[in-house]
Every structure is written in structure tokens, then in C-alpha cells.
Write an enzyme that holds these catalytic residues in place. Structure first.
Site, PDB file in Angstrom:
ATOM      1  CB  CYS A 241      -0.819  -0.152   1.010  1.00 17.64           C
ATOM      2  SG  CYS A 241      -0.214  -0.227   2.800  1.00 17.64           S
ATOM      3  NE  ARG A 242       1.591   8.485   1.305  1.00 15.82           N
ATOM      4  CZ  ARG A 242       2.094   8.991  -0.074  1.00 15.82           C
ATOM      5  NH1 ARG A 242       1.768   8.628  -0.985  1.00 15.82           N
ATOM      6  NH2 ARG A 242       2.652  10.148   0.265  1.00 15.82           N
TER       7      ARG A 242
END
Length: 298
Positions: A241-242
Site C-alpha cells: 500500500c502506501r
């Protein structure tokens, strides 16, 4: 009054922490922890004129030529930390061949080593129990003879079998994915691009918000991961994800719960397993509740 024995007590001798033997996977994941300081020492017994240039990679990398040369270890540790302000607490990681298995051998290496100086304090001593060749066979890209080697480069956390977790910053490096042999990518963001067209890609389009519905994506995502890992030859899957804390961790834990229910009977077992390999794993409250519901529905 006649003479008597002194009642003064000697100061208690500090108990040395026991040697901790770690697997190749544990060492690999430890080297990805940016919050830790460590020095990795090569104890392979080889002739100095014929030493292999393939030491385990680390942000600080040093090779001991002889186990009798403990002054070299002292000098290396002091030099490594002298440019930093204050005293640095660190872990010493030792690796080598079969001759490095015993505590006695390690004590010989550490004899004369200054554990506490003005520049550093030694927290723990780790010994790679799998030996260097085993580490190199699993993680060749972490070794200095690999063409992709670069001091200090970070890699995804190894979670289970051929399943990895990372931030988008690491996942966006197409050369890194190629060097690791990543074949499948699960991108747990609504808008971050995929790094490579050479991988099979799957998107979980959710933001890291407790109000987001990640539950409806868990079955399709875990199906994708399971199929990749069951392929012949097996794929290597990166979930990101981030930041690699919440969304990707939720998807990876859903895979463990659904596909390995005996080993991971509940969410707590899956979380403990992932945090042991990636301490920053922390799904938000909403994802935690949805993961619990997913586990109950199995």
C-alpha cells in the site's frame, strides 16, 4: 575490637545477554528495520588471499579476517559510529559456516570486544544458524556478489513462503522487483501506479480509512495470492500500500487466515506472525474489525 571481615559487597557483575540464534528469514527481515542499528560480521574461515566477495549486505558491513583479531572488531565498531552524535545502541550479527555454530566459538570472537564505550553500547549478539550459503540461496539480492547489490538498499518484508509486504516506495522500483523475482503484485491503493508491466497485477482500490470497505476485496485478493503461490513454478507475491502498515497488512493476514487456518486459527495469531516479521504492521480500527469478521466467516 578485633579484626573482622569487610561487609562491603562487590558490585554485581553485569549478566551478558545470551547468544540469539536466528534463521535466514529472521535476519533478512531484521536488516529491513530502519529503526535499528546493527553491524554484520563475516566469520567464514577462508584464506585471506581467496576470500569470496559475497558478505551479507547491511547498512554497515564489516568482515573479520581472523577470530583472534578482536581489536579489528573494536576498531570497526568505533569507526562505524564515530560520525553520529551520542551513544548508539546496536545489535551485532555474526554469520559463517559450520565452524561458527557453537557458543564457545562466538565467545572466542567476542573476547576482548568492548561492549560499552563512549560511541556505542551492544544490545544483543545474533548468530545466523542457517549459515551463509543458506541465506544466499534464499536472498541472493542481499549479498555483495549480486549485480543488484547496493549498500543500505531496503527490500520488502518476508511474511510467509513467497509472500512479501512493502511500502509503495519500495514496490515502485521495477529493478528491485526484477532482482527479487517478484511475479505478482497486489496494489492496495486506489491510484498508485504499478511499477512494472512484467508482473501480473491486482488492485484493491481502497484508501487507508476506517470507513472504507476492504472486506469485499479480501476474498478476490486472497484468491489471487493463493493462485500465484500454487502455480508451477510457484510465483512470488508482493502486497503493498502506501506505507506497508495497514491495507497491505490486512490483505496479507486475510490470506494467512483463509489459506492456512490450522496455523492461523484467529486474527491474533496472524497479527503476531506478521508483526514478528514486520513490526510496523498496524491495520486501522475499521480494517481490524473487518478482518475479524472475515475470520469469523471462514
Amino acid at each position: 575490637m578485633g579484626p573482622r571481615l569487610s561487609t562491603l559487597k562487590r558490585p554485581a557483575k553485569q549478566r551478558e545477554r545470551p547468544l540469539r540464534k536466528v534463521s535466514s528469514e529472521q535476519l533478512y527481515n531484521f536488516l529491513q528495520d530502519t529503526r535499528a542499528f546493527f553491524i554484520v560480521v563475516d566469520l567464514q574461515q577462508q584464506d585471506s588471499s581467496n576470500r569470496r566477495n559475497n558478505n551479507v549486505a547491511a547498512r554497515i558491513d564489516y568482515s573479520v579476517v581472523s577470530i583472534d583479531s578482536t581489536h579489528l572488531l573494536n576498531e570497526a565498531v568505533t569507526a562505524a559510529f564515530q560520525h553520529l552524535n551520542g551513544k548508539v545502541e546496536f545489535t551485532l550479527v555474526l554469520y559463517g559456516g559450520q565452524e561458527c555454530e557453537t557458543d564457545r566459538f562466538v565467545k572466542t570472537v567476542l573476547s576482548g570486544f568492548k561492549r560499552d564505550t563512549t560511541t556505542h553500547r551492544l544490545l544483543e549478539v545474533w548468530l545466523l544458524q542457517d549459515h551463509f550459503n543458506s541465506f544466499q540461496s534464499q536472498y541472493p539480492f542481499m549479498c555483495t556478489d549480486h549485480p543488484f547489490y547496493f549498500p543500505g538498499r531496503l527490500f520488502p518484508s518476508h511474511i510467509h513462503d513467497n509472500l512479501y509486504i512493502s511500502s509503495w516506495g519500495i514496490a515502485s522500483d521495477a529493478d528491485l522487483l526484477r532482482a527479487m523475482g517478484i511475479t505478482h503484485v497486489v496494489n492496495c491503493t486506489p491510484d498508485h501506479p504499478f511499477a512494472s508491466e512484467g508482473t501480473t497485477n491486482f488492485r484493491v482500490p481502497v484508501a487507508d480509512s476506517r470507513e472504507q470497505d476492504i472486506h469485499s476485496h479480501l476474498c478476490p485478493a486472497t484468491d489471487f495470492i493463493a493462485a500465484a503461490l500454487a502455480a508451477e513454478p510457484p510465483g512470488r507475491v508482493l502486497v503493498h500500500c502506501r506505507h506497508g502498515h495497514s491495507r497491505s497488512a490486512t490483505v496479507a493476514m486475510a490470506y494467512l487466515l483463509r489459506c492456512h487456518p490450522t496455523r492461523f486459527p484467529d486474527v491474533e495469531a496472524a497479527v503476531a506472525h506478521c508483526r514478528a516479521r514486520r513490526p510496523r504492521v498496524r491495520p486501522n480500527d475499521g480494517f481490524w474489525a473487518q478482518l475479524q469478521r472475515f475470520a469469523d466467516e471462514r
